[in-house]
Design a protein around this motif. Structure first.
Motif, short mmCIF file in Angstrom:
data_model
loop_
_atom_site.label_atom_id
_atom_site.label_comp_id
_atom_site.label_asym_id
_atom_site.label_seq_id
_atom_site.Cartn_x
_atom_site.Cartn_y
_atom_site.Cartn_z
N LEU A 239 -0.30 -10.67 -7.63
CA LEU A 239 -0.27 -9.25 -7.97
C LEU A 239 -0.13 -9.16 -9.48
CD1 LEU A 239 0.69 -9.57 -4.97
CD2 LEU A 239 1.95 -7.47 -5.31
N HIS B 150 -2.22 -3.18 -7.53
CA HIS B 150 -1.91 -4.22 -6.54
C HIS B 150 -0.55 -3.93 -5.90
CE1 HIS B 150 -4.49 -7.29 -9.00
NE2 HIS B 150 -5.23 -6.41 -8.36
N LEU C 178 0.09 -2.92 -1.91
CA LEU C 178 0.75 -3.92 -1.07
C LEU C 178 2.23 -3.63 -0.82
CD1 LEU C 178 -1.06 -7.08 -2.45
CD2 LEU C 178 -1.50 -5.86 -0.32
N GLN D 89 4.72 -5.10 2.05
CA GLN D 89 4.31 -6.45 2.44
C GLN D 89 5.32 -7.48 1.90
OE1 GLN D 89 1.42 -7.17 4.28
NE2 GLN D 89 1.38 -4.96 4.53
N LYS D 90 5.37 -8.64 2.54
CA LYS D 90 6.26 -9.70 2.09
C LYS D 90 5.65 -10.38 0.86
CE LYS D 90 8.89 -13.63 3.73
NZ LYS D 90 9.17 -14.53 4.85
N CYS D 91 6.47 -10.50 -0.18
CA CYS D 91 6.01 -11.10 -1.44
C CYS D 91 7.04 -12.09 -1.95
CB CYS D 91 5.80 -10.02 -2.51
SG CYS D 91 4.39 -8.96 -2.16
N THR E 59 10.50 -7.99 0.86
CA THR E 59 9.49 -6.96 1.09
C THR E 59 9.30 -6.18 -0.20
OG1 THR E 59 10.17 -6.81 3.39
CG2 THR E 59 8.90 -4.97 2.51
N LEU E 60 8.05 -6.03 -0.60
CA LEU E 60 7.75 -5.33 -1.85
C LEU E 60 8.05 -3.84 -1.70
CD1 LEU E 60 6.53 -5.29 -4.72
CD2 LEU E 60 4.29 -4.99 -3.64
N LYS F 24 3.42 -12.91 -5.89
CA LYS F 24 2.28 -13.11 -4.99
C LYS F 24 2.60 -12.65 -3.59
CE LYS F 24 3.21 -17.81 -3.47
NZ LYS F 24 2.59 -19.07 -3.13
N LEU F 25 1.55 -12.33 -2.87
CA LEU F 25 1.64 -11.92 -1.48
C LEU F 25 1.91 -13.14 -0.61
CD1 LEU F 25 1.25 -9.52 0.49
CD2 LEU F 25 -1.16 -10.14 0.59
N CYS F 26 2.85 -13.03 0.33
CA CYS F 26 3.15 -14.13 1.25
C CYS F 26 2.40 -13.93 2.55
CB CYS F 26 4.65 -14.20 1.52
SG CYS F 26 5.63 -14.69 0.11
N ASP F 27 1.09 -14.03 2.52
CA ASP F 27 0.27 -13.85 3.71
C ASP F 27 -0.26 -15.17 4.23
OD1 ASP F 27 -1.45 -14.32 1.63
OD2 ASP F 27 -2.83 -12.71 2.14
#
Length: 163
Positions: A93, A98, A102, A105-107, A125-126, A154-157
């Motif tokens: 991100l 971004h 997001l 979402q978990k980051c 969680t963002l 960063k996104l934890c996807d």
């Protein structure tokens, strides 16, 4: 007349102005433009996104559409390799949009220097980005830090890949 030496950030911004209308005109989102040195080589990375998964044909179509425009405008002094791709799993991100897109979402974030509690690696969680400060919620705790103090967010996807 020789061009003035451009910073990687200035080069990326110049390229973004050229490629954004093309990418969006193809029904895609421009996620990021990065001009990065790896070893002796420079890479211009144009990262694109859309709601459904990207395929190599789409990346190739974007590359073919923007390459002649970049050649004509010549916004970068040195030679480089052009790469068009997806930001992929674990996407970084880097822009306010971004963080807005997001939220929830978990980051994960890695701070350049440890915070007051001695932590460098944060996860949660963002909540969002406001006035240059990123906020993550981890359980009942809110973790806030200046974006410029982070090496990355960063996104934890991609966690399922390593479970």
């Amino acid at each position: 007349m020789a061009k003035a030496k451009q910073s990687p950030g200035g080069a990326a911004a110049a390229v973004e102005a050229i490629v954004r209308p093309v990418v969006e005109g193809m029904g895609l989102r421009l996620w990021d433009v990065r001009f990065e040195k790896e070893g002796p080589d420079w890479f211009l990375r144009v990262l694109i996104d859309r709601d459904e998964p990207l395929d190599t044909d789409t990346c190739e179509a974007v590359s073919r559409a923007i390459d002649p425009l970049l050649d004509a405008a010549d916004p970068i002094e040195q030679s480089y390799y052009l790469e068009v791709g997806s930001p992929g799993l674990g996407r970084r991100l880097t822009r306010p949009e971004h963080f807005a897109a997001l939220a929830g979402q978990k980051c994960a974030a890695r701070l350049i220097r440890p915070d007051e509690q001695g932590r460098r690696d944060l996860e949660g969680t963002l909540v969002g980005l406001q006035d240059g400060v990123v906020t993550l919620r981890s359980g009942e705790e809110e973790l806030s830090f200046p974006l410029k103090a982070a090496g990355f967010v960063k996104l934890c996807d991609d966690e399922d890949l390593f479970a």
